[in-house]
Write a protein that holds these residues in place. Structure first.
Motif, PDB file in Angstrom:
ATOM      1  N   PRO A  52     -86.730  27.278  18.473  1.00 47.70           N
ATOM      2  CA  PRO A  52     -88.024  27.942  18.630  1.00 47.70           C
ATOM      3  C   PRO A  52     -88.038  28.835  19.877  1.00 47.70           C
ATOM      4  CG  PRO A  52     -88.188  25.664  19.344  1.00 47.70           C
ATOM      5  CD  PRO A  52     -86.809  25.847  18.791  1.00 47.70           C
ATOM      6  N   PRO A  53     -88.888  29.875  19.863  1.00 48.53           N
ATOM      7  CA  PRO A  53     -88.932  30.816  20.989  1.00 48.53           C
ATOM      8  C   PRO A  53     -89.408  30.147  22.271  1.00 48.53           C
ATOM      9  CG  PRO A  53     -90.717  31.245  19.448  1.00 48.53           C
ATOM     10  CD  PRO A  53     -89.865  30.180  18.831  1.00 48.53           C
ATOM     11  N   ARG A  54     -88.802  30.580  23.370  1.00 46.30           N
ATOM     12  CA  ARG A  54     -89.193  30.049  24.680  1.00 46.30           C
ATOM     13  C   ARG A  54     -88.960  31.100  25.752  1.00 46.30           C
ATOM     14  NH1 ARG A  54     -84.490  28.109  22.967  1.00 46.30           N
ATOM     15  NH2 ARG A  54     -82.746  27.845  24.369  1.00 46.30           N
ATOM     16  N   ALA A  55     -89.758  30.986  26.799  1.00 43.24           N
ATOM     17  CA  ALA A  55     -89.579  31.819  27.979  1.00 43.24           C
ATOM     18  C   ALA A  55     -88.625  31.076  28.903  1.00 43.24           C
ATOM     19  CB  ALA A  55     -90.919  32.057  28.670  1.00 43.24           C
ATOM     20  N   ILE A  56     -87.702  31.799  29.498  1.00 46.23           N
ATOM     21  CA  ILE A  56     -86.752  31.221  30.449  1.00 46.23           C
ATOM     22  C   ILE A  56     -86.950  31.928  31.787  1.00 46.23           C
ATOM     23  CG2 ILE A  56     -84.333  30.744  30.976  1.00 46.23           C
ATOM     24  CD1 ILE A  56     -85.183  29.483  28.332  1.00 46.23           C
ATOM     25  N   VAL A  57     -87.124  31.126  32.823  1.00 46.65           N
ATOM     26  CA  VAL A  57     -87.212  31.656  34.180  1.00 46.65           C
ATOM     27  C   VAL A  57     -86.061  31.050  34.964  1.00 46.65           C
ATOM     28  CG1 VAL A  57     -88.598  31.794  36.288  1.00 46.65           C
ATOM     29  CG2 VAL A  57     -89.729  31.854  34.051  1.00 46.65           C
ATOM     30  N   GLN A  58     -85.239  31.902  35.553  1.00 47.21           N
ATOM     31  CA  GLN A  58     -84.149  31.446  36.413  1.00 47.21           C
ATOM     32  C   GLN A  58     -84.439  31.939  37.821  1.00 47.21           C
ATOM     33  OE1 GLN A  58     -80.314  31.101  33.540  1.00 47.21           O
ATOM     34  NE2 GLN A  58     -80.455  32.968  34.656  1.00 47.21           N
ATOM     35  N   ALA A 121     -87.267  21.711  33.383  1.00 43.44           N
ATOM     36  CA  ALA A 121     -86.600  22.409  34.483  1.00 43.44           C
ATOM     37  C   ALA A 121     -85.320  21.679  34.861  1.00 43.44           C
ATOM     38  CB  ALA A 121     -87.531  22.496  35.690  1.00 43.44           C
ATOM     39  N   THR A 122     -84.260  22.454  35.136  1.00 43.57           N
ATOM     40  CA  THR A 122     -82.990  21.900  35.606  1.00 43.57           C
ATOM     41  C   THR A 122     -82.529  22.705  36.816  1.00 43.57           C
ATOM     42  OG1 THR A 122     -81.775  23.288  34.029  1.00 43.57           O
ATOM     43  CG2 THR A 122     -82.249  21.033  33.343  1.00 43.57           C
ATOM     44  N   ASP A 125     -76.085  24.152  40.799  1.00 41.33           N
ATOM     45  CA  ASP A 125     -75.353  25.161  41.573  1.00 41.33           C
ATOM     46  C   ASP A 125     -76.282  26.195  42.214  1.00 41.33           C
ATOM     47  OD1 ASP A 125     -72.957  23.922  40.890  1.00 41.33           O
ATOM     48  OD2 ASP A 125     -72.655  25.187  39.129  1.00 41.33           O
ATOM     49  N   GLY A 126     -77.422  25.740  42.724  1.00 35.77           N
ATOM     50  CA  GLY A 126     -78.342  26.637  43.412  1.00 35.77           C
ATOM     51  C   GLY A 126     -79.235  27.470  42.511  1.00 35.77           C
ATOM     52  N   MET A 127     -79.142  27.250  41.203  1.00 31.75           N
ATOM     53  CA  MET A 127     -79.976  27.993  40.257  1.00 31.75           C
ATOM     54  C   MET A 127     -80.954  27.035  39.578  1.00 31.75           C
ATOM     55  SD  MET A 127     -79.129  31.189  40.354  1.00 31.75           S
ATOM     56  CE  MET A 127     -79.800  31.893  38.881  1.00 31.75           C
ATOM     57  N   LEU A 128     -82.225  27.398  39.615  1.00 30.09           N
ATOM     58  CA  LEU A 128     -83.260  26.643  38.914  1.00 30.09           C
ATOM     59  C   LEU A 128     -83.500  27.343  37.579  1.00 30.09           C
ATOM     60  CD1 LEU A 128     -85.511  24.424  39.009  1.00 30.09           C
ATOM     61  CD2 LEU A 128     -87.023  26.249  39.808  1.00 30.09           C
ATOM     62  N   ARG A 129     -83.490  26.572  36.503  1.00 32.32           N
ATOM     63  CA  ARG A 129     -83.752  27.123  35.163  1.00 32.32           C
ATOM     64  C   ARG A 129     -84.954  26.379  34.585  1.00 32.32           C
ATOM     65  NH1 ARG A 129     -80.740  29.568  30.661  1.00 32.32           N
ATOM     66  NH2 ARG A 129     -81.613  28.804  28.703  1.00 32.32           N
ATOM     67  N   VAL A 130     -85.984  27.129  34.235  1.00 31.84           N
ATOM     68  CA  VAL A 130     -87.200  26.563  33.669  1.00 31.84           C
ATOM     69  C   VAL A 130     -87.341  27.099  32.248  1.00 31.84           C
ATOM     70  CG1 VAL A 130     -89.688  26.245  33.943  1.00 31.84           C
ATOM     71  CG2 VAL A 130     -88.245  26.577  35.968  1.00 31.84           C
ATOM     72  N   GLU A 131     -87.426  26.184  31.276  1.00 31.97           N
ATOM     73  CA  GLU A 131     -87.617  26.555  29.879  1.00 31.97           C
ATOM     74  C   GLU A 131     -89.046  26.213  29.480  1.00 31.97           C
ATOM     75  OE1 GLU A 131     -84.627  25.331  27.117  1.00 31.97           O
ATOM     76  OE2 GLU A 131     -83.038  25.495  28.636  1.00 31.97           O
TER      77      GLU A 131
END
Length: 156
Positions: A52-58, A121-122, A125-131
């Motif tokens: 399903p569609p989702r917004a991803i913020v990194q 959110a995960t 390696d210094g990157m936050l990924r929010v789905e």
């Protein structure tokens, strides 16, 4: 033979003074302006994918303890805030100092309504990924029934 001088001893102090001087002239650019506004603003990417569609913020948050990061969803905005602590600097003489530290708060506009309670959110390696799962759009048109009062109600 004279003692060897470290040519960088006063370099950082001089650079800060120049930032303060020119930061005032050029509308707040430089280190002095960053410290006045209270921190920094992490770089982010926002994109949409999936079924399903989702917004991803990194967000690029290298060197930040995940316990110092906070996420909130307010309508169509993701609010990312936290604090990057400076590394221990006892005995160091800096030649260059570019890694920003301090508190930060970033409001990231989203292009769709999202299911806040299903956000994930995960941090790696210094990157936050929010789905953020995207909610299906509500129909814009809605039929409105027309009521016709009966004869007894007209006289009232």
């Amino acid at each position: 033979m004279p003692p060897e001088r470290d040519i960088f001893v006063n370099f950082e102090r001089m650079r800060r003074e120049m930032d303060e001087l020119f930061g005032e002239v050029f509308g707040g650019a430089g280190l002095a302006a960053r410290n006045r506004r209270g921190g920094f603003s992490p770089a982010v990417d926002v994109f949409y994918e999936g079924d399903p569609p989702r917004a991803i913020v990194q967000a690029e948050l290298a060197g930040i303890d995940p316990a110092e990061i906070s996420l909130e969803i307010e309508g169509r905005e993701l609010v990312l805030s936290g604090h990057r602590r400076p590394s221990e600097s006892e005995g160091r003489v800096y030649q260059q100092l570019e890694i920003d530290f301090g508190p930060f708060r970033r409001s990231i506009p989203l292009g769709a309504d999202v299911a806040a309670d299903q956000a994930r959110a995960t941090y790696r390696d210094g990157m936050l990924r929010v789905e953020l799962p995207i909610l299906p759009p509500e129909p814009r048109a809605r039929r409105v029934p027309i009521e016709v009062p009966d004869e007894q109600d007209r006289g009232r």
